[in-house]
Design a protein around this motif. Structure first.
Motif, short mmCIF file in Angstrom:
data_model
loop_
_atom_site.label_atom_id
_atom_site.label_comp_id
_atom_site.label_asym_id
_atom_site.label_seq_id
_atom_site.Cartn_x
_atom_site.Cartn_y
_atom_site.Cartn_z
N ARG A 67 0.86 -1.18 0.00
CA ARG A 67 0.00 0.00 0.00
C ARG A 67 0.89 1.23 0.00
N LEU A 68 0.54 2.19 -0.81
CA LEU A 68 1.35 3.40 -0.97
C LEU A 68 0.48 4.62 -0.67
N LEU A 69 0.94 5.44 0.30
CA LEU A 69 0.19 6.63 0.70
C LEU A 69 0.93 7.87 0.23
N LEU A 70 0.31 8.64 -0.65
CA LEU A 70 0.84 9.91 -1.13
C LEU A 70 0.00 11.03 -0.52
N TYR A 71 0.62 12.17 -0.20
CA TYR A 71 -0.07 13.24 0.51
C TYR A 71 0.63 14.57 0.23
N THR A 72 -0.06 15.64 0.51
CA THR A 72 0.54 16.98 0.42
C THR A 72 0.93 17.45 1.82
N ASP A 73 1.75 18.49 1.89
CA ASP A 73 2.32 18.89 3.18
C ASP A 73 1.28 19.48 4.14
N GLY A 74 0.07 19.79 3.64
CA GLY A 74 -0.96 20.26 4.54
C GLY A 74 -1.32 19.24 5.61
N LEU A 75 -1.07 17.95 5.33
CA LEU A 75 -1.39 16.91 6.29
C LEU A 75 -0.35 16.81 7.40
N ILE A 76 0.89 17.15 7.13
CA ILE A 76 1.96 16.97 8.13
C ILE A 76 2.38 18.27 8.78
N GLU A 77 1.83 19.40 8.32
CA GLU A 77 2.20 20.68 8.92
C GLU A 77 1.23 21.12 10.00
N GLY A 78 0.24 20.27 10.32
CA GLY A 78 -0.65 20.58 11.43
C GLY A 78 0.10 20.54 12.75
N ARG A 79 -0.33 21.34 13.70
CA ARG A 79 0.34 21.42 15.00
C ARG A 79 -0.11 20.28 15.90
N ILE A 80 0.73 20.02 16.89
CA ILE A 80 0.41 19.04 17.93
C ILE A 80 0.24 19.81 19.23
N GLY A 81 -1.00 19.97 19.65
CA GLY A 81 -1.24 20.72 20.87
C GLY A 81 -1.13 22.21 20.65
N ALA A 82 -0.94 22.94 21.77
CA ALA A 82 -0.92 24.40 21.73
C ALA A 82 0.45 24.96 21.37
N GLY A 83 1.48 24.13 21.35
CA GLY A 83 2.82 24.63 21.05
C GLY A 83 3.05 24.78 19.56
N SER A 84 4.32 24.93 19.21
CA SER A 84 4.70 25.12 17.82
C SER A 84 5.14 23.83 17.14
N ARG A 85 5.08 22.73 17.84
CA ARG A 85 5.53 21.46 17.27
C ARG A 85 4.58 21.00 16.18
N ARG A 86 5.17 20.53 15.07
CA ARG A 86 4.39 20.05 13.94
C ARG A 86 4.35 18.52 13.95
N LEU A 87 3.36 17.98 13.25
CA LEU A 87 3.22 16.52 13.18
C LEU A 87 4.41 15.90 12.45
N GLY A 88 4.74 16.40 11.28
CA GLY A 88 5.88 15.92 10.53
C GLY A 88 5.66 14.55 9.89
N GLN A 89 6.62 14.12 9.10
CA GLN A 89 6.51 12.85 8.39
C GLN A 89 6.59 11.67 9.36
#
Length: 501
Positions: free
Chosen positions: A424-446
């Motif tokens: 299975r191959l998952l392709l995505y745009t960066d809008g999916l991984i640039e969301g924040r985690i919690g209230a800080g500045s940390r991003r989800l990332g790959q």
């Protein structure tokens, strides 16, 4: 029609022009010198039909039932154009307006030709700070009061059979102006037909006094304003529906007949009330059996970026069917981008995968594929016996449009890899991984996305349920909807017929 009480003869005619209803007087029955009815007009009798009284809430009545005076109302003066071929009736209308005390500015014309000349907007201008003349205020009337008994004198009446040809022409020439019509006591049915044809209200002459006339005019203006607001709302809804249909048809239909792949896609634009964003994707199968998949992202979030994404997607499909692959395809696609973008700062990231046809006699063998990255995050390879693994991005080239094609660094070499059975191959745009985690500045990332997908995969979720649950958790971690465009594609080797999710 109530008569004036200023002492002038009933038949006295005033020259056409602007008159402001600022005088006050007491309306009396129209009569001759000896108190008998004036010549040519029968005595006033009971109306043959009830008069439609306008709403009183638009002009609250005082303790005596009269309309509020100009000193107590905060509304601007109403500019009224009277179309009346009888000078006496025009004079009586002025007296009725004066009797009401309402701030109404009256302009009188004898016929429709003069009225159309005043209703036609003209460019305002001045000479040494002074208005040019009477035409300086044309075209801004709040309401038109039309006597249906007045001759229309139209060379080509629209419908002379109903007696409303003058009204039809007036509505055609001044579609955004409120219209009230006047009838005699025997023409109440004609007045109702005028309202059905587009007028805002009608009044019977001999039963109309100053306060009723003022309220009718204010009501007509407010009703016309409400009708115009409703019309604009309906037009906006229709335009929105047309835009939605257009955007929906601009999303691609994958051409994967015979590929034996399941193809799940999800697309969420970052713009509010939009169906299309700057992200784009496509998937086609060529005659040699190779499956070509692309996903990309145009920088920005507006309609221009969405249009550019559509142009790149269509160009990509055309070039694939024309036989271009690899760096030759990406170079040509960059030329398209350079000619279609609105500024030199616009660029696009892109991920392109080509899956070569497998051996039909050995379905358990690994398949081969090529990956081209142009500034785009690499796909995730999902296996049945291991956690999701991000494909390497060591051979990634720059985003399209950042460097000229003749630059030695503007290259996009291929990365070859194998797809194990059950891949299975998952392709995505960066809008999916640039969301924040919690209230800080940390991003989800790959890496965070790979862990998240692995958890949902371990829970037994597949295909559309896997993608939907992953997007939902990303939004939950972000604390709300993602602001960037999001496109997600999930391809899976499937021995059954093609499935689109």
């Amino acid at each position: 029609m109530p008569a004036t009480g200023d002492g002038r003869a009933p038949g006295a005619a005033d020259p056409p022009g602007a008159q402001r209803g600022a005088r006050s007087g007491r309306a009396r029955e129209r009569s001759g010198p000896d108190g008998s009815p004036a010549p040519g007009r029968p005595p006033a009798g009971p109306a043959t039909a009830p008069i439609p009284h306008p709403r009183s809430d638009t002009a609250p009545a005082g303790p005596s039932g009269s309309a509020p005076s100009a000193a107590t109302t905060a509304t601007a003066p109403l500019k009224l154009l009277v179309i009346e071929d009888d000078a006496t009736d025009a004079h009586l209308l002025r007296a009725a307006v004066a009797d009401s005390g309402a701030p109404i500015e009256i302009h009188w014309t004898r016929g429709l030709d003069q009225a159309f000349a005043l209703l036609t907007p003209t460019a305002s201008g001045s000479r040494r700070g002074r208005p040019r003349g009477p035409e300086f205020t044309r075209g801004d009337f709040s309401c038109v009061l039309l006597d249906l008994a007045a001759s229309a004198d139209l060379p080509h009446p629209s419908d002379p059979s109903d007696g409303l040809e003058g009204l039809h022409e007036l509505l055609r020439r001044a579609p955004h102006t409120a219209v009230v019509v006047l009838t005699d006591a025997a023409g109440a049915e004609l007045g109702a037909a005028a309202v059905a044809a587009g007028a805002q209200d009608f009044l019977v002459k001999d039963e109309t006094d100053g306060p009723l006339l003022a309220r009718a005019l204010r009501y007509a203006v407010e009703r016309k304003r409400a009708d115009e607001s409703q019309r604009r709302l309906v037009e906006a809804e229709l335009r929105g529906q047309e835009n939605a249909r257009l955007q929906r048809h601009l999303l691609p239909t994958p051409l994967l007949d015979g590929a034996n792949l399941s193809f799940t896609r999800r697309y969420r634009p970052g713009r509010r009330r939009a169906l299309l964003g700057g992200d784009f994707y496509d998937a086609v199968r060529t005659e040699d059996g190779t499956v070509h998949v692309v996903i990309g992202d145009v920088c920005g979030h507006g309609p221009d970026e969405a249009a550019l994404g559509v142009a790149l997607r269509i160009a990509w499909r055309t070039l694939v069917f024309a036989g271009l692959t690899g760096e030759a395809l990406l170079t040509t696609l960059q030329h398209v981008l350079e000619h279609e973008r609105r500024s030199d700062e616009i660029f696009a990231t892109l991920c392109m995968v080509s899956i070569e046809p497998g051996d039909a006699t050995a379905p358990a063998t690994a398949e081969r594929a090529r990956l081209h990255l142009a500034g785009h995050p690499p796909p995730l390879l999902l296996g049945e016996d291991h956690a999701p693994v991000g494909l390497p991005a060591d051979h990634a080239g720059p985003a399209l449009g950042l460097l000229p094609c003749d630059d030695c660094q503007a290259v996009w070499p291929a990365h070859r890899f194998e797809l194990p059975p059950g891949w299975r191959l998952l392709l995505y745009t960066d809008g999916l991984i640039e969301g924040r985690i919690g209230a800080g500045s940390r991003r989800l990332g790959q890496d965070g996305l790979a862990d998240l997908i692995g958890d949902h995969q371990a829970a037994g979720l597949t295909r559309g349920r896997l993608v939907d649950s992953a997007i939902a958790e990303v939004e939950e971690l972000n604390g709300g909807a993602l602001t960037d465009d999001v496109a997600v594609l999930l391809l899976e080797r499937n021995p059954a017929p093609l499935l689109l999710g």
